[in-house]
Design an enzyme around this catalytic site. Structure first.
Site, PDB file in Angstrom:
ATOM      1  N   HIS A  18      34.502 -65.934  18.858  1.00 48.26           N
ATOM      2  CA  HIS A  18      35.396 -66.977  18.363  1.00 48.26           C
ATOM      3  C   HIS A  18      36.831 -66.460  18.482  1.00 48.26           C
ATOM      4  O   HIS A  18      37.058 -65.337  18.935  1.00 48.26           O
ATOM      5  CB  HIS A  18      35.018 -67.431  16.945  1.00 48.26           C
ATOM      6  CG  HIS A  18      35.046 -66.366  15.886  1.00 48.26           C
ATOM      7  ND1 HIS A  18      36.182 -65.668  15.546  1.00 48.26           N
ATOM      8  CD2 HIS A  18      34.063 -65.879  15.081  1.00 48.26           C
ATOM      9  CE1 HIS A  18      35.916 -64.827  14.574  1.00 48.26           C
ATOM     10  NE2 HIS A  18      34.622 -64.905  14.281  1.00 48.26           N
ATOM     11  N   HIS A  21      37.875 -62.900  17.341  1.00 48.34           N
ATOM     12  CA  HIS A  21      37.603 -61.789  18.267  1.00 48.34           C
ATOM     13  C   HIS A  21      38.623 -61.789  19.406  1.00 48.34           C
ATOM     14  O   HIS A  21      39.155 -60.745  19.791  1.00 48.34           O
ATOM     15  CB  HIS A  21      36.197 -61.908  18.867  1.00 48.34           C
ATOM     16  CG  HIS A  21      35.106 -62.024  17.846  1.00 48.34           C
ATOM     17  ND1 HIS A  21      34.322 -63.140  17.741  1.00 48.34           N
ATOM     18  CD2 HIS A  21      34.686 -61.170  16.881  1.00 48.34           C
ATOM     19  CE1 HIS A  21      33.446 -62.981  16.752  1.00 48.34           C
ATOM     20  NE2 HIS A  21      33.651 -61.790  16.209  1.00 48.34           N
ATOM     21  N   CYS A 127      23.985 -54.001   3.660  1.00 46.12           N
ATOM     22  CA  CYS A 127      24.276 -55.363   4.141  1.00 46.12           C
ATOM     23  C   CYS A 127      24.115 -55.370   5.659  1.00 46.12           C
ATOM     24  O   CYS A 127      24.843 -54.666   6.364  1.00 46.12           O
ATOM     25  CB  CYS A 127      25.691 -55.803   3.762  1.00 46.12           C
ATOM     26  SG  CYS A 127      26.144 -57.357   4.579  1.00 46.12           S
ATOM     27  N   CYS A 130      27.269 -56.614   7.591  1.00 39.78           N
ATOM     28  CA  CYS A 130      28.284 -55.565   7.798  1.00 39.78           C
ATOM     29  C   CYS A 130      27.687 -54.348   8.506  1.00 39.78           C
ATOM     30  O   CYS A 130      28.424 -53.477   8.942  1.00 39.78           O
ATOM     31  CB  CYS A 130      28.849 -55.057   6.479  1.00 39.78           C
ATOM     32  SG  CYS A 130      29.687 -56.257   5.462  1.00 39.78           S
ATOM     33  N   CYS A 148      26.679 -59.117  -0.815  1.00 38.33           N
ATOM     34  CA  CYS A 148      27.799 -58.472  -0.131  1.00 38.33           C
ATOM     35  C   CYS A 148      29.042 -59.347  -0.342  1.00 38.33           C
ATOM     36  O   CYS A 148      28.975 -60.566  -0.134  1.00 38.33           O
ATOM     37  CB  CYS A 148      27.458 -58.379   1.351  1.00 38.33           C
ATOM     38  SG  CYS A 148      28.906 -58.106   2.369  1.00 38.33           S
ATOM     39  N   HIS A 151      29.975 -61.112   3.158  1.00 37.47           N
ATOM     40  CA  HIS A 151      29.090 -62.140   3.714  1.00 37.47           C
ATOM     41  C   HIS A 151      28.537 -63.109   2.675  1.00 37.47           C
ATOM     42  O   HIS A 151      27.998 -64.156   3.039  1.00 37.47           O
ATOM     43  CB  HIS A 151      27.940 -61.473   4.484  1.00 37.47           C
ATOM     44  CG  HIS A 151      28.412 -60.823   5.743  1.00 37.47           C
ATOM     45  ND1 HIS A 151      28.873 -59.527   5.796  1.00 37.47           N
ATOM     46  CD2 HIS A 151      28.559 -61.310   6.993  1.00 37.47           C
ATOM     47  CE1 HIS A 151      29.261 -59.253   7.016  1.00 37.47           C
ATOM     48  NE2 HIS A 151      29.094 -60.306   7.772  1.00 37.47           N
ATOM     49  N   LYS A 304      37.980 -66.038   5.912  1.00 37.22           N
ATOM     50  CA  LYS A 304      37.873 -65.456   7.241  1.00 37.22           C
ATOM     51  C   LYS A 304      37.036 -66.368   8.138  1.00 37.22           C
ATOM     52  O   LYS A 304      35.923 -66.746   7.765  1.00 37.22           O
ATOM     53  CB  LYS A 304      37.200 -64.088   7.116  1.00 37.22           C
ATOM     54  CG  LYS A 304      37.023 -63.352   8.420  1.00 37.22           C
ATOM     55  CD  LYS A 304      36.275 -62.045   8.184  1.00 37.22           C
ATOM     56  CE  LYS A 304      35.958 -61.369   9.488  1.00 37.22           C
ATOM     57  NZ  LYS A 304      34.748 -60.561   9.437  1.00 37.22           N
ATOM     58  N   LYS A 307      31.433 -67.119  12.507  1.00 38.04           N
ATOM     59  CA  LYS A 307      30.344 -67.920  13.068  1.00 38.04           C
ATOM     60  C   LYS A 307      29.266 -68.155  12.031  1.00 38.04           C
ATOM     61  O   LYS A 307      28.713 -69.232  11.939  1.00 38.04           O
ATOM     62  CB  LYS A 307      29.758 -67.196  14.291  1.00 38.04           C
ATOM     63  CG  LYS A 307      30.465 -67.528  15.594  1.00 38.04           C
ATOM     64  CD  LYS A 307      30.035 -68.890  16.123  1.00 38.04           C
ATOM     65  CE  LYS A 307      30.939 -69.428  17.198  1.00 38.04           C
ATOM     66  NZ  LYS A 307      30.658 -68.960  18.531  1.00 38.04           N
TER      67      LYS A 307
HETATM   68  N1  MSP Z   1      30.680 -54.119  16.026  1.00 36.43           N
HETATM   69  C1  MSP Z   1      31.644 -53.937  14.989  1.00 36.43           C
HETATM   70  C2  MSP Z   1      32.811 -53.093  15.455  1.00 36.43           C
HETATM   71  C3  MSP Z   1      32.450 -51.750  15.988  1.00 36.43           C
HETATM   72  S1  MSP Z   1      33.842 -50.895  16.579  1.00 36.43           S
HETATM   73  C4  MSP Z   1      33.305 -49.363  16.829  1.00 36.43           C
HETATM   74  C5  MSP Z   1      32.145 -55.277  14.507  1.00 36.43           C
HETATM   75  N2  MSP Z   1      31.986 -56.297  15.352  1.00 36.43           N
HETATM   76  S2  MSP Z   1      32.382 -57.797  15.038  1.00 36.43           S
HETATM   77  O1  MSP Z   1      32.038 -58.517  16.232  1.00 36.43           O
HETATM   78  O2  MSP Z   1      31.785 -58.235  13.826  1.00 36.43           O
HETATM   79  O3  MSP Z   1      33.926 -57.831  14.774  1.00 36.43           O
HETATM   80  C6  MSP Z   1      34.783 -57.314  15.724  1.00 36.43           C
HETATM   81  C7  MSP Z   1      36.209 -57.521  15.347  1.00 36.43           C
HETATM   82  O4  MSP Z   1      36.516 -58.895  15.243  1.00 36.43           O
HETATM   83  C8  MSP Z   1      36.606 -56.879  14.020  1.00 36.43           C
HETATM   84  O5  MSP Z   1      37.823 -56.181  14.205  1.00 36.43           O
HETATM   85  C9  MSP Z   1      36.840 -58.050  13.122  1.00 36.43           C
HETATM   86  O6  MSP Z   1      37.831 -57.790  12.183  1.00 36.43           O
HETATM   87  C10 MSP Z   1      37.318 -59.076  14.122  1.00 36.43           C
HETATM   88  N3  MSP Z   1      37.189 -60.390  13.568  1.00 36.43           N
HETATM   89  C11 MSP Z   1      36.056 -61.078  13.250  1.00 36.43           C
HETATM   90  N4  MSP Z   1      36.409 -62.231  12.640  1.00 36.43           N
HETATM   91  C12 MSP Z   1      37.768 -62.304  12.542  1.00 36.43           C
HETATM   92  C13 MSP Z   1      38.679 -63.249  12.090  1.00 36.43           C
HETATM   93  N5  MSP Z   1      38.305 -64.377  11.540  1.00 36.43           N
HETATM   94  N6  MSP Z   1      39.996 -62.977  12.261  1.00 36.43           N
HETATM   95  C14 MSP Z   1      40.447 -61.852  12.898  1.00 36.43           C
HETATM   96  N7  MSP Z   1      39.606 -60.942  13.323  1.00 36.43           N
HETATM   97  C15 MSP Z   1      38.262 -61.105  13.079  1.00 36.43           C
HETATM   98  O7  MSP Z   1      32.671 -55.349  13.419  1.00 36.43           O
END
Ligand code: MSP
Length: 524
Positions: A18, A21, A127, A130, A148, A151, A304, A307
Site C-alpha cells: 500500500h 510501503h 504477536c 508484529c 497487541c 494490531h 496507521k 491492509k
Molecule cells: N518485514 C518487516 C521489516 C523488516 S526490515 C529488516 C516489516 N515489514 S512491513 O511490510 O510490515 O512494513 C515495512 C515498512 O512499511 C515499515 O517500515 C513500516 O513502518 C512501513 N509501513 C507500513 N504501514 C505504514 C504506514 N501506514 N505508513 C508509513 N509506513 C508504513 O515490518
C-alpha cells in the site's frame, strides 16, 4: 570510494503493497537519486521479508506452499510497484534467496562459536502481526483478551526451548554508542525513544523457533528455524557480501558498501533497527550503520494505514490518476519526514493543480510558447541584466544551496519547498516583466531576449533540482529546453552546480513538447 548506501525495510509478502510501503521506497529513491546527482557512488537496496509465521499462515489460508505464495507476491506485486513509483533500486533482496540464507547461517554459526548464543526456555506473549515477543506491560486489554497495541488482536503464548542471543550484554555499549553519535538515530523523537528504552536495560532475545519450519534452519540444530527478525535484519549486510572470504567478489563489495549510511524505517520498527540490529553487529565485530531514520505513518482516520484494517490504498490507485512524479512529489512535500501525515484526495488534487499543473507546468509551457513566438524557437543570448533579473539569478543559487542542504539532511519537504518557492519567484517575474507587452515595441527586442533567457535558464536549474523527485517530467522539460545537446543528459547534471548561472547556451532549440502535468479533468 565507499558507496552511499541506503536501505528500505524489506517488506512482508503476506500482502500487496500500500502507499505506506511505497512511501519509504520513494524516500529512499529520492535520496539516492540526489546523491547520485552529486557524483557519488550510491547503492540502494530494497527487498522482501518472506519467512516467519505471518507469511506462512497467509500462504496456508490461501492453500499454497509459502514459497509459492512468496514468489507470486514478489512477481505480481512487490517488483511491479517499483516500476509504478519509478524507483531505481540497485538490488532487490529476498530472504529466501540462497545468497541470503547461506550468509545468515554462517554469521549465526560464528556468533554461536564465539559464545554469543545459548540454549534456554522462552515463555511469553508473541504477536504474529508484529512477529515480536512482547512484554506483559506492552499489552492492552480488548474485550478481556490481552492484545497487541499495534494490531489490536490477541497475542499468542509461546513456550519453547529456543536459542538465545545475549542482547542484554549490549545495553551499556549501545547507550555509549548513541551518546557519542546522536546523529545515528533520527529524528530526535526516535533518538529519545531508543535511549529511554535502552536505559531500562535489555533482556536476552530468543532468536529461533521450533514449532514451525518456514524459516532458515539453525545450522547446528535442524529442529529450529531462525527467528524472522534476526533473519530479516541481516539482509542489509548479506546483500552486500557479509563475512565473505577475503579476496572474493563479496568481500570487495562489502568493503565498498558497508556500513549502511541510512536505514530508512517506519517508526513501528525502530527498536529492531536501533537496538537489536546494532547489538548483532557488535557481537559479530561488524561496523554499525551510520544512521537509522524513522519516518512517521500515513494515517487514515487518525490510524496507521494498514491492509489488515482494510485501509490500505494501492499506489497504482493514486498513480493511475496523478502519475508517479506527482505521487513522489506530494508525499515528500506534504508530510515532514519523521512525522505522521494523512492522505486526502482533496489535498493532493489541490497541490497538484496549484503547484505542478499551474505552477511549474504552466511556466514551462509559457516559456516554450514565447521562445517560439518571439525568437523562432531558438534561445537568443541575453543582454544586460536588470535588478529584477538578478533577483532570479541569485534566487536560483539560494534555492540550489538550500535544496542540497535539506536533501542531505533528509528534509525532503524543505528541499522541495526551496525549489517550489523559486518556481513561484520565476512565475512572478514573468507576470511582472510582461514580455508579451515589451515585445510590442520592435526596438525592445533585446529586453525580450533577456527575459526569455532568464526564464529558460531558471527552468534549466529547476529541472536539475527537481530531477530526483520527478524524473519523468524533468526529463521531458530537459528535452523541451534542448539542453542535452550542449549540457548532456539530465541525470549527469551535478546538483551542486545547479545554481551556477548561465549554463544553457544561446542557440538551444526550445520546443513545446508534452504537457508536463496534465490538468486533472483531462486525465480523469
Ligand atoms: N518485514 C518487516 C521489516 C523488516 S526490515 C529488516 C516489516 N515489514 S512491513 O511490510 O510490515 O512494513 C515495512 C515498512 O512499511 C515499515 O517500515 C513500516 O513502518 C512501513 N509501513 C507500513 N504501514 C505504514 C504506514 N501506514 N505508513 C508509513 N509506513 C508504513 O515490518
Amino acid at each position: 570510494m565507499k558507496a552511499f548506501y541506503v536501505t528500505t525495510p524489506i517488506y512482508y509478502v503476506n500482502d500487496a503493497p500500500h502507499i505506506g510501503h511505497a512511501y519509504t521506497t520513494t524516500a529512499g529513491d529520492v535520496l539516492t537519486r540526489w546523491h547520485r546527482q552529486r557524483g557519488e557512488a550510491v547503492w540502494f537496496l530494497t527487498g522482501t521479508d518472506e519467512h516467519g509465521q505471518k507469511v506462512m499462515r497467509t500462504a496456508e489460508a490461501n492453500g499454497v506452499e509459502p514459497q509459492v505464495w512468496a514468489d507470486k507476491l514478489v512477481d505480481n506485486a512487490w517488483l511491479p510497484v517499483l516500476d509504478t513509483i519509478d524507483a531505481r533500486n540497485d538490488d532487490f533482496i529476498r530472504t529466501t534467496q540462497p545468497r541470503h540464507m547461506e550468509r545468515v547461517q554462517r554469521f549465526l554459526a560464528r556468533l554461536k562459536d564465539e559464545g554469543h548464543i545459548y540454549e534456554g526456555k522462552y515463555e511469553g506473549p508473541y504477536c504474529v502481526g508484529c512477529e515480536e515477543f512482547k512484554l506483559e506491560g506492552d499489552l492492552v486489554e480488548v474485550d478481556g483478551a490481552k492484545c497487541c497495541p499495534v494490531h489490536g488482536r490477541p497475542v499468542e503464548t509461546v513456550s519453547e526451548v529456543n536459542w538465545f542471543f545475549r542482547l542484554s550484554a549490549y545495553t551499556d555499549a549501545l547507550i555509549a554508542h548513541y551518546e557519542a553519535h546522536p546523529e545515528a538515530v533520527r529524528p530526535q523523537s526516535a533518538y529519545n525513544e531508543v535511549m529511554s528504552f535502552l536505559r531500562q536495560g535489555l533482556q536476552d532475545l530468543s532468536i529461533s523457533r521450533s514449532t514451525f519450519d518456514w524459516g532458515i534452519e539453525v545450522p547446528w540444530d535442524p529442529s529450529q528455524v531462525v527467528y524472522v527478525w534476526f533473519d530479516a535484519l541481516l539482509n542489509y549486510a548479506t546483500a552486500v557480501g557479509l563475512d565473505d572470504p577475503a579476496g572474493s567478489e563479496g568481500a570487495a563489495k562489502f568493503a565498498a558498501t558497508w556500513p549502511a549510511d541510512v536505514h530508512l524505517v517506519g517508526k513501528d520498527i525502530l527498536r529492531f533497527h536501533a537496538v537489536i540490529w546494532p547489538a548483532m553487529l557488535m557481537a559479530g565485530g561488524v561496523a554499525l550503520p551510520k544512521c537509522v531514520f524513522a519516518h512517521g505513518w500515513l494515517l487514515v482516520g487518525g490510524e496507521k494505514m494498514s491492509k489488515s484494517k482494510l485501509t490500505g490504498i494501492a499506489p497504482a490507485q493514486i498513480i493511475d490518476h496523478f502519475g508517479s512524479d506527482a505521487f513522489r512529489y506530494y508525499f515528500l512535500r506534504a508530510i515532514t519526514f519523521g512525522a505522521d501525515g494523512s492522505f486526502s484526495w482533496e489535498d493532493m488534487s489541490a497541490r497538484y493543480t496549484a503547484e505542478l499543473a499551474n505552477g511549474l507546468g504552466n511556466l514551462a509551457s509559457r516559456a516554450a510558447a514565447m521562445v517560439g513566438k518571439y525568437s523562432g524557437g531558438v534561445l537568443a543570448a541575453h543582454h544586460d541584466y536588470t535588478t529584477a533579473d538578478h533577483v532570479i539569478i541569485d534566487g536560483l543559487a539560494t534555492a540550489a544551496a538550500r535544496a542540497d542542504a535539506c536533501m542531505l539532511d533528509l528534509d525532503f519537504a524543505g528541499g522541495i519547498a526551496a525549489v517550489k518557492e523559486f518556481v513561484d519567484a520565476v512565475n512572478l517575474y514573468v507576470t511582472e516583466q510582461e514580455p508579451w507587452k515589451v515585445a510590442k515595441d520592435e526596438a525592445a527586442m533585446p529586453r525580450v531576449e533577456t527575459i526569455l533567457y532568464v526564464i529558460c535558464e531558471a527552468l534549466r536549474g529547476i529541472a536539475v533540482l527537481y530531477n530526483a523527485v520527478m524524473p519523468k517530467a524533468m526529463g521531458e522539460l530537459w528535452a523541451q529546453l534542448g539542453a542535452e545537446a550542449s549540457l548532456g543528459g539530465l541525470d549527469g547534471q551535478d546538483v551542486r552546480d545547479a545554481g551556477t548561472w548561465g549554463q544553457l547556451p544561446a542557440g538551444s532549440v526550445i520546443t513545446k513538447g508534452a504537457v508536463l502535468f496534465p490538468r486533472l479533468e483531462d486525465v480523469a
